[in-house]
Scaffold this motif. Structure first.
Motif, PDB file in Angstrom:
ATOM      1  N   LEU A  38       0.848  -1.189   0.000  1.00 58.67           N
ATOM      2  CA  LEU A  38       0.000   0.000   0.000  1.00 58.67           C
ATOM      3  C   LEU A  38       0.880   1.233   0.000  1.00 58.67           C
ATOM      4  CD1 LEU A  38      -1.537   0.653   3.554  1.00 58.67           C
ATOM      5  CD2 LEU A  38       0.367  -0.886   3.160  1.00 58.67           C
ATOM      6  N   ALA A  39       0.299   2.345  -0.396  1.00 64.40           N
ATOM      7  CA  ALA A  39       1.011   3.622  -0.418  1.00 64.40           C
ATOM      8  C   ALA A  39       0.122   4.678   0.220  1.00 64.40           C
ATOM      9  CB  ALA A  39       1.380   4.023  -1.839  1.00 64.40           C
ATOM     10  N   LEU A  40       0.749   5.638   0.899  1.00 64.21           N
ATOM     11  CA  LEU A  40       0.036   6.739   1.530  1.00 64.21           C
ATOM     12  C   LEU A  40       0.517   8.045   0.915  1.00 64.21           C
ATOM     13  CD1 LEU A  40      -1.777   8.028   3.705  1.00 64.21           C
ATOM     14  CD2 LEU A  40       0.142   7.823   5.303  1.00 64.21           C
ATOM     15  N   ASP A  41      -0.395   8.743   0.285  1.00 67.13           N
ATOM     16  CA  ASP A  41      -0.078  10.040  -0.319  1.00 67.13           C
ATOM     17  C   ASP A  41      -0.703  11.130   0.541  1.00 67.13           C
ATOM     18  OD1 ASP A  41       0.765  12.006  -2.092  1.00 67.13           O
ATOM     19  OD2 ASP A  41      -1.046  11.856  -3.303  1.00 67.13           O
ATOM     20  N   ALA A  42       0.130  12.014   1.100  1.00 66.75           N
ATOM     21  CA  ALA A  42      -0.334  13.128   1.922  1.00 66.75           C
ATOM     22  C   ALA A  42       0.650  14.269   1.755  1.00 66.75           C
ATOM     23  CB  ALA A  42      -0.423  12.715   3.391  1.00 66.75           C
ATOM     24  N   THR A  55      -4.598   9.989   0.194  1.00 70.74           N
ATOM     25  CA  THR A  55      -5.023   8.804  -0.553  1.00 70.74           C
ATOM     26  C   THR A  55      -4.230   7.606  -0.062  1.00 70.74           C
ATOM     27  OG1 THR A  55      -5.517  10.121  -2.528  1.00 70.74           O
ATOM     28  CG2 THR A  55      -5.287   7.747  -2.826  1.00 70.74           C
ATOM     29  N   ILE A  56      -4.931   6.538   0.274  1.00 73.37           N
ATOM     30  CA  ILE A  56      -4.301   5.248   0.577  1.00 73.37           C
ATOM     31  C   ILE A  56      -4.539   4.359  -0.632  1.00 73.37           C
ATOM     32  CG2 ILE A  56      -4.207   3.278   2.140  1.00 73.37           C
ATOM     33  CD1 ILE A  56      -5.516   5.087   4.277  1.00 73.37           C
ATOM     34  N   PRO A  67      -5.117 -10.341  -1.110  1.00 72.48           N
ATOM     35  CA  PRO A  67      -5.623  -8.964  -1.192  1.00 72.48           C
ATOM     36  C   PRO A  67      -5.762  -8.306   0.180  1.00 72.48           C
ATOM     37  CG  PRO A  67      -7.413 -10.511  -1.453  1.00 72.48           C
ATOM     38  CD  PRO A  67      -6.157 -11.340  -1.418  1.00 72.48           C
ATOM     39  N   ILE A  68      -5.812  -6.974   0.170  1.00 69.94           N
ATOM     40  CA  ILE A  68      -6.061  -6.212   1.391  1.00 69.94           C
ATOM     41  C   ILE A  68      -7.535  -6.343   1.766  1.00 69.94           C
ATOM     42  CG2 ILE A  68      -6.152  -3.886   2.378  1.00 69.94           C
ATOM     43  CD1 ILE A  68      -3.760  -3.173   0.607  1.00 69.94           C
ATOM     44  N   ARG A  69      -7.785  -6.702   3.015  1.00 71.02           N
ATOM     45  CA  ARG A  69      -9.148  -6.829   3.523  1.00 71.02           C
ATOM     46  C   ARG A  69      -9.521  -5.720   4.504  1.00 71.02           C
ATOM     47  NH1 ARG A  69     -10.980  -9.363  -0.549  1.00 71.02           N
ATOM     48  NH2 ARG A  69     -10.617 -11.611  -0.634  1.00 71.02           N
ATOM     49  N   LYS A  70      -8.513  -5.158   5.204  1.00 68.88           N
ATOM     50  CA  LYS A  70      -8.778  -4.104   6.170  1.00 68.88           C
ATOM     51  C   LYS A  70      -7.725  -3.006   6.034  1.00 68.88           C
ATOM     52  CE  LYS A  70     -10.989  -6.803   9.869  1.00 68.88           C
ATOM     53  NZ  LYS A  70     -10.923  -7.148  11.320  1.00 68.88           N
ATOM     54  N   LEU A  71      -8.151  -1.779   6.327  1.00 66.52           N
ATOM     55  CA  LEU A  71      -7.244  -0.640   6.390  1.00 66.52           C
ATOM     56  C   LEU A  71      -7.518   0.139   7.669  1.00 66.52           C
ATOM     57  CD1 LEU A  71      -7.284   1.050   2.845  1.00 66.52           C
ATOM     58  CD2 LEU A  71      -5.397  -0.247   3.857  1.00 66.52           C
ATOM     59  N   TRP A  72      -6.444   0.707   8.225  1.00 66.94           N
ATOM     60  CA  TRP A  72      -6.562   1.639   9.338  1.00 66.94           C
ATOM     61  C   TRP A  72      -5.797   2.908   8.997  1.00 66.94           C
ATOM     62  CZ3 TRP A  72      -5.612  -3.548   9.944  1.00 66.94           C
ATOM     63  CH2 TRP A  72      -6.489  -4.279  10.765  1.00 66.94           C
ATOM     64  N   LEU A  73      -6.343   4.047   9.388  1.00 63.05           N
ATOM     65  CA  LEU A  73      -5.647   5.317   9.290  1.00 63.05           C
ATOM     66  C   LEU A  73      -5.381   5.816  10.704  1.00 63.05           C
ATOM     67  CD1 LEU A  73      -4.600   7.845   7.771  1.00 63.05           C
ATOM     68  CD2 LEU A  73      -6.928   8.769   7.976  1.00 63.05           C
ATOM     69  N   ILE A  97      -8.578   4.107  -0.966  1.00 66.13           N
ATOM     70  CA  ILE A  97      -9.489   5.067  -0.347  1.00 66.13           C
ATOM     71  C   ILE A  97      -8.840   6.448  -0.380  1.00 66.13           C
ATOM     72  CG2 ILE A  97     -10.405   5.846   1.884  1.00 66.13           C
ATOM     73  CD1 ILE A  97     -12.164   3.750   0.925  1.00 66.13           C
ATOM     74  N   ALA A  98      -9.611   7.459  -0.774  1.00 64.50           N
ATOM     75  CA  ALA A  98      -9.148   8.844  -0.697  1.00 64.50           C
ATOM     76  C   ALA A  98     -10.141   9.625   0.147  1.00 64.50           C
ATOM     77  CB  ALA A  98      -9.024   9.462  -2.085  1.00 64.50           C
ATOM     78  N   MET A  99      -9.633  10.547   0.969  1.00 64.58           N
ATOM     79  CA  MET A  99     -10.501  11.311   1.858  1.00 64.58           C
ATOM     80  C   MET A  99      -9.810  12.610   2.252  1.00 64.58           C
ATOM     81  SD  MET A  99     -10.016   8.917   5.251  1.00 64.58           S
ATOM     82  CE  MET A  99      -9.320   7.500   4.394  1.00 64.58           C
ATOM     83  N   ARG A 100     -10.524  13.439   3.005  1.00 65.32           N
ATOM     84  CA  ARG A 100      -9.970  14.687   3.528  1.00 65.32           C
ATOM     85  C   ARG A 100     -10.057  14.630   5.044  1.00 65.32           C
ATOM     86  NH1 ARG A 100     -13.843  18.380  -0.179  1.00 65.32           N
ATOM     87  NH2 ARG A 100     -15.261  17.344   1.251  1.00 65.32           N
ATOM     88  N   VAL A 101      -8.941  14.947   5.723  1.00 66.01           N
ATOM     89  CA  VAL A 101      -8.882  14.787   7.169  1.00 66.01           C
ATOM     90  C   VAL A 101      -8.401  16.066   7.845  1.00 66.01           C
ATOM     91  CG1 VAL A 101      -8.457  12.303   6.976  1.00 66.01           C
ATOM     92  CG2 VAL A 101      -6.515  13.894   7.130  1.00 66.01           C
TER      93      VAL A 101
END
Length: 265
Positions: A38-42, A55-56, A67-73, A97-101
């Motif tokens: 996985l990659a984390l773009d911030a 974006t994860i 495959p990935i079944r779970k994600l945590w931020l 998943i992409a979001m705004r935090v």
């Protein structure tokens, strides 16, 4: 030099905080380097700490690897560091998943993934931002509450090619409990979306739990398996027990435009 040393010291303190978080949420489980999984773009330095786009990316999508079944931020220095959790079902094309935090102070941000074989992986980014959880409520609160629960769904283009995601946008003030109403000068009690479930037909896309770390008017981008039949359905719950539901038929790609948060669609 003094600034550089202070930055190093701050990061060391953040890593110490992570050790406690790790023990609390993952115990003694081994967490491997997530590169290639996985990659984390911030952004390294966020323009607005109350609206930080991240974006994860699921880098195993389309491969023969488990495959990935779970994600945590995890946002280490937020008031509630465990900021969001996602569990993916058969109607998810990937775990992207992409979001705004919101980011409350300079912090490491971590994305952790559990794959189908039970392995844990982690990647992290350092983000310089502060004050996101106490930033003023930006619009008239009564008007925000009147619109609460309204949802929009669209398809967005994520690059210059044909890659598409589905985007869900939810009207909700997502109050942190740390913000002052600019009219009354009183601190508003926490009121935020704490769960979102997306299904296509009867099949789960994802089930999620979250905190006020998500920005006001939460927005999520995700990948749906287009071969799964049925309408797309969203169920949203907030910490005051309100529930909102909406369903949409298949969503056609939107015209190519640029939104106010820089997303090309």
């Amino acid at each position: 030099m003094h600034t550089a040393n202070a930055d190093v010291q701050r990061r060391d303190q953040d890593e110490a905080a992570w050790k406690q978080l790790r023990a609390e949420h993952f115990g003694e489980r081994t967490i491997a380097d997530g590169q290639g999984v996985l990659a984390l773009d911030a952004p390294y330095r966020a323009e607005d700490p109350a609206v930080v786009p991240i974006t994860i990316t699921d880098e195993r999508a389309g491969t023969d690897q488990p495959p990935i079944r779970k994600l945590w931020l995890v946002i280490d220095n937020n008031p509630v560091p465990m900021s969001a959790e996602f569990e993916f079902g058969p109607a998810a094309r990937s775990a992207t998943i992409a979001m705004r935090v919101r980011v409350n102070s300079y912090t490491y941000m971590r994305a952790l993934a559990e794959t189908a074989d039970g392995q844990l992986y982690m990647v992290k980014r350092y983000v310089k931002a502060s004050g996101g959880c106490s930033a003023p409520i930006g619009r008239d609160l009564d008007a925000a509450r009147e619109d609460m629960g309204q949802m929009r769904l669209r398809r967005v283009r994520v690059d210059d090619g044909d890659a598409m995601r589905t985007q869900l946008m939810i009207r909700h003030p997502n109050i942190t409990g740390l913000q002052m109403d600019q009219l009354t000068r009183l601190v508003e009690p926490a009121h935020f979306v704490d769960a979102i479930t997306i299904r296509k037909g009867d099949a789960l896309v994802f089930d999620s739990r979250m905190t006020f770390s998500l920005s006001a008017n939460p927005s999520l981008q995700f990948n749906v398996d287009d071969t799964t039949e049925g309408e797309l359905k969203a169920h949203v719950h907030d910490n005051k027990g309100n529930e909102f539901e909406q369903a949409w038929p298949a969503v056609a790609p939107a015209p190519r435009t640029t939104t106010d948060d820089g997303t090309t669609s």
